[in-house]
Design a protein around this motif. Structure first.
Motif, PDB file in Angstrom:
ATOM      1  N   ARG A   1       0.829  -1.198   0.000  1.00  0.00           N
ATOM      2  CA  ARG A   1       0.000   0.000   0.000  1.00  0.00           C
ATOM      3  C   ARG A   1       0.868   1.253   0.000  1.00  0.00           C
ATOM      4  O   ARG A   1       0.555   2.225  -0.689  1.00  0.00           O
TER       5      ARG A   1
ATOM      6  N   ASP B   1       2.125   2.006  -3.427  1.00  0.00           N
ATOM      7  CA  ASP B   1       1.089   2.619  -4.266  1.00  0.00           C
ATOM      8  C   ASP B   1       0.966   4.114  -3.984  1.00  0.00           C
ATOM      9  O   ASP B   1       0.845   4.928  -4.912  1.00  0.00           O
TER      10      ASP B   1
ATOM     11  N   GLU C   1       3.916   5.969  -5.408  1.00  0.00           N
ATOM     12  CA  GLU C   1       3.816   6.133  -6.857  1.00  0.00           C
ATOM     13  C   GLU C   1       2.943   7.340  -7.198  1.00  0.00           C
ATOM     14  O   GLU C   1       3.249   8.102  -8.126  1.00  0.00           O
TER      15      GLU C   1
END
Length: 209
Positions: free
Chosen positions: A127, A130, A133
């Motif tokens: 997580r 993510d 990113e």
């Protein structure tokens, strides 16, 4: 004589959840994402452990709720700092300054973020990647604008620059916790901004190269 009665104010469910979440953030800052429990939250909130479970049934629910707060904070501070009518250099500097400020004003939030970002073996690591990113994408857009404006070299790898720049946020936050002096912050922040923009110390910022 009539005994004095203590009137207790009952919090609404939403207010109680917000209170427990604030206590959870503090507990996670103290004990770490991998070790904080419902008991830690209950102790801070002055309620029973079952009361905490009634809002966050499992530890996974508790962890998810805390990380939701940290994720929302990270997206907000990066997007708001880098957005708006600022030059590229001003935007990059604003984010670094805001991270340093929040290490003092929101230490629990920053501590949980730092702990989460190093939990490479934890279940919550994917997580975080993510989220990272998404943050890289926000920073890349600012650097790409700099290229279009001619103030960042066309050869600069904006993806790599964004990664290095946001990694510097850790350094700035840790410096605040270690009691670094203002001039030390200024030097590091300028280095981060110039490195992200691919501009040396012999050239002015915000000027087309």
């Amino acid at each position: 004589m009539t005994a004095a009665r203590t009137v207790r104010t009952r919090l609404s469910p939403s207010a109680r959840r917000a209170q427990l979440l604030e206590c959870a953030l503090a507990a996670f800052a103290e004990h770490g994402v991998a070790r904080a429990t419902h008991s830690h939250v209950a102790e801070r909130a002055g309620v029973s452990v079952p009361a905490v479970h009634s809002y966050f049934r499992t530890r996974e629910d508790l962890v998810a709720a805390v990380l939701d707060e940290v994720e929302a904070y990270l997206i907000h501070i990066v997007s708001s700092s880098l957005g708006g009518p600022k030059t590229v250099a001003e935007a990059l500097e604003a984010l670094a300054v805001n991270f340093a400020r929040d290490a003092t004003e929101k230490p629990d939030m920053i501590k949980v973020w730092l702990d989460w970002s190093t939990g490479v073996r934890a279940d919550v690591w994917p997580r975080y990647m993510d989220v990272l990113e998404r943050l890289h994408g926000i920073a890349q857009k600012v650097l790409e604008r700099g290229k279009r404006e001619g103030i960042i070299p066309a050869t600069l790898d904006v993806k790599a620059a964004a990664r290095v720049y946001l990694g510097g946020g850790h350094t700035v936050a840790l410096m605040q916790f270690s009691g670094a002096k203002p001039r030390e912050f200024d030097a590091v922040i300028e280095q981060l901004v110039r490195s992200a923009m691919g501009v040396g110390f012999d050239a002015p910022l915000n000027s087309p190269g």
